[in-house]
Design a protein around this motif. Structure first.
Motif, mmCIF file in Angstrom:
data_model
loop_
_atom_site.group_PDB
_atom_site.id
_atom_site.type_symbol
_atom_site.label_atom_id
_atom_site.label_comp_id
_atom_site.label_asym_id
_atom_site.label_seq_id
_atom_site.Cartn_x
_atom_site.Cartn_y
_atom_site.Cartn_z
ATOM 1 N N ASP A 53 24.742 44.959 41.222
ATOM 2 C CA ASP A 53 24.791 44.794 42.437
ATOM 3 C C ASP A 53 24.180 43.745 43.447
ATOM 4 O O ASP A 53 24.391 44.387 45.045
ATOM 5 C CB ASP A 53 23.493 46.261 42.769
ATOM 6 C CG ASP A 53 22.691 45.714 42.542
ATOM 7 O OD1 ASP A 53 22.029 44.814 42.729
ATOM 8 O OD2 ASP A 53 21.374 46.495 43.192
ATOM 9 N N LYS A 55 25.357 39.440 44.764
ATOM 10 C CA LYS A 55 25.928 38.252 43.737
ATOM 11 C C LYS A 55 24.761 37.418 44.181
ATOM 12 O O LYS A 55 23.837 36.709 44.744
ATOM 13 C CB LYS A 55 27.022 37.441 45.694
ATOM 14 C CG LYS A 55 26.960 36.653 45.271
ATOM 15 C CD LYS A 55 27.626 36.200 46.592
ATOM 16 C CE LYS A 55 28.400 34.390 46.507
ATOM 17 N NZ LYS A 55 30.206 34.456 45.239
ATOM 18 N N PRO A 59 30.072 36.930 41.975
ATOM 19 C CA PRO A 59 30.221 38.457 42.400
ATOM 20 C C PRO A 59 29.944 39.315 41.448
ATOM 21 O O PRO A 59 29.304 38.943 40.222
ATOM 22 C CB PRO A 59 31.617 38.546 42.240
ATOM 23 C CG PRO A 59 31.844 37.733 41.412
ATOM 24 C CD PRO A 59 31.372 36.323 41.618
ATOM 25 N N SER A 60 28.831 40.056 41.841
ATOM 26 C CA SER A 60 28.644 41.523 41.786
ATOM 27 C C SER A 60 29.196 42.427 40.595
ATOM 28 O O SER A 60 30.921 42.110 41.020
ATOM 29 C CB SER A 60 27.572 42.031 42.704
ATOM 30 O OG SER A 60 28.499 42.670 43.128
ATOM 31 N N GLN A 62 30.256 45.351 40.489
ATOM 32 C CA GLN A 62 30.863 46.476 41.688
ATOM 33 C C GLN A 62 31.528 45.107 42.229
ATOM 34 O O GLN A 62 32.510 46.437 41.813
ATOM 35 C CB GLN A 62 29.830 46.957 42.390
ATOM 36 C CG GLN A 62 27.982 47.122 42.097
ATOM 37 C CD GLN A 62 26.850 48.285 42.842
ATOM 38 O OE1 GLN A 62 27.048 47.750 44.072
ATOM 39 N NE2 GLN A 62 26.232 48.647 42.359
ATOM 40 N N GLU A 63 31.593 44.496 42.449
ATOM 41 C CA GLU A 63 32.043 43.768 43.021
ATOM 42 C C GLU A 63 33.959 43.647 42.290
ATOM 43 O O GLU A 63 34.679 44.030 43.161
ATOM 44 C CB GLU A 63 31.957 42.369 43.598
ATOM 45 C CG GLU A 63 33.106 42.074 44.594
ATOM 46 C CD GLU A 63 32.718 40.909 46.078
ATOM 47 O OE1 GLU A 63 33.476 40.718 46.562
ATOM 48 O OE2 GLU A 63 31.299 40.327 45.289
ATOM 49 N N LYS A 66 35.818 46.790 41.937
ATOM 50 C CA LYS A 66 36.118 47.603 43.182
ATOM 51 C C LYS A 66 37.574 46.970 42.828
ATOM 52 O O LYS A 66 38.558 47.185 42.900
ATOM 53 C CB LYS A 66 36.335 47.749 44.181
ATOM 54 C CG LYS A 66 35.989 48.243 45.097
ATOM 55 C CD LYS A 66 35.319 48.339 46.659
ATOM 56 C CE LYS A 66 36.408 48.258 47.308
ATOM 57 N NZ LYS A 66 37.213 48.840 47.160
ATOM 58 N N ILE A 67 37.163 45.665 42.751
ATOM 59 C CA ILE A 67 38.901 44.823 42.993
ATOM 60 C C ILE A 67 39.483 44.681 41.999
ATOM 61 O O ILE A 67 40.269 44.542 42.173
ATOM 62 C CB ILE A 67 38.264 43.248 43.392
ATOM 63 C CG1 ILE A 67 37.436 42.962 44.644
ATOM 64 C CG2 ILE A 67 39.143 42.087 43.915
ATOM 65 C CD1 ILE A 67 37.197 41.464 45.093
ATOM 66 N N ILE A 87 38.761 37.489 42.773
ATOM 67 C CA ILE A 87 37.887 37.938 43.239
ATOM 68 C C ILE A 87 37.619 36.323 44.454
ATOM 69 O O ILE A 87 37.492 36.527 45.563
ATOM 70 C CB ILE A 87 36.876 38.144 42.684
ATOM 71 C CG1 ILE A 87 36.973 39.166 42.466
ATOM 72 C CG2 ILE A 87 35.267 38.573 43.398
ATOM 73 C CD1 ILE A 87 36.449 39.887 41.184
ATOM 74 N N SER A 121 31.882 50.862 38.914
ATOM 75 C CA SER A 121 32.504 51.138 40.090
ATOM 76 C C SER A 121 32.274 52.284 40.099
ATOM 77 O O SER A 121 32.355 53.408 39.590
ATOM 78 C CB SER A 121 34.145 51.169 39.512
ATOM 79 O OG SER A 121 34.167 51.911 38.550
#
Length: 122
Positions: A53, A55, A59-60, A62-63, A66-67, A87, A121
């Protein structure tokens, strides 16, 4: 009597062989079950740069999830160096050092890793 003994011996040999084959198959199937989390935290060493969750260096999760989901992109292809980073391209050079690890992974291992990341996600 000799014929009966021969038949019994042959029966035992063939029945034991088929049981052996079945047990080997189930062991092989168990061995092929791969945990994306185990790869992430172990062999892949992804946990050194990525947290769920936040960085850290990268990146995390979650990121990433999502991306990649929003762009309908494949994490597997990225880890095989068959697609461009989407990303943070500025961090791509740092990530390149890990491609030696991810390129040695099987398709099944990479898919397990991707599934693990997608599990973050929202």
């Amino acid at each position: 009597m000799k014929k009966l003994l021969l038949i019994i011996i042959l029966f035992c040999l063939f029945s034991c062989k088929s049981k052996e084959d079945k047990s080997e198959t189930s062991v092989d199937e168990t061995a092929t079950k791969i945990s994306g989390q185990e790869l992430f935290e172990g062999e892949g060493n992804c946990i050194a740069c990525h947290k769920s969750d936040q960085k850290i260096i990268g990146p995390s999760l979650q990121e990433i999830a999502k991306i990649y989901k929003d762009n309908k992109a494949s994490i597997v292809l990225f880890l095989q160096e068959k697609s461009e980073p989407i990303i943070d391209p500025s961090q791509y050079e740092i990530m390149k050092t890990n491609f030696a690890i991810t390129k040695s992974m099987s398709e099944e291992e990479l898919k397990a890793l991707e599934d693990y990341i997608f599990s973050f996600s929202k």
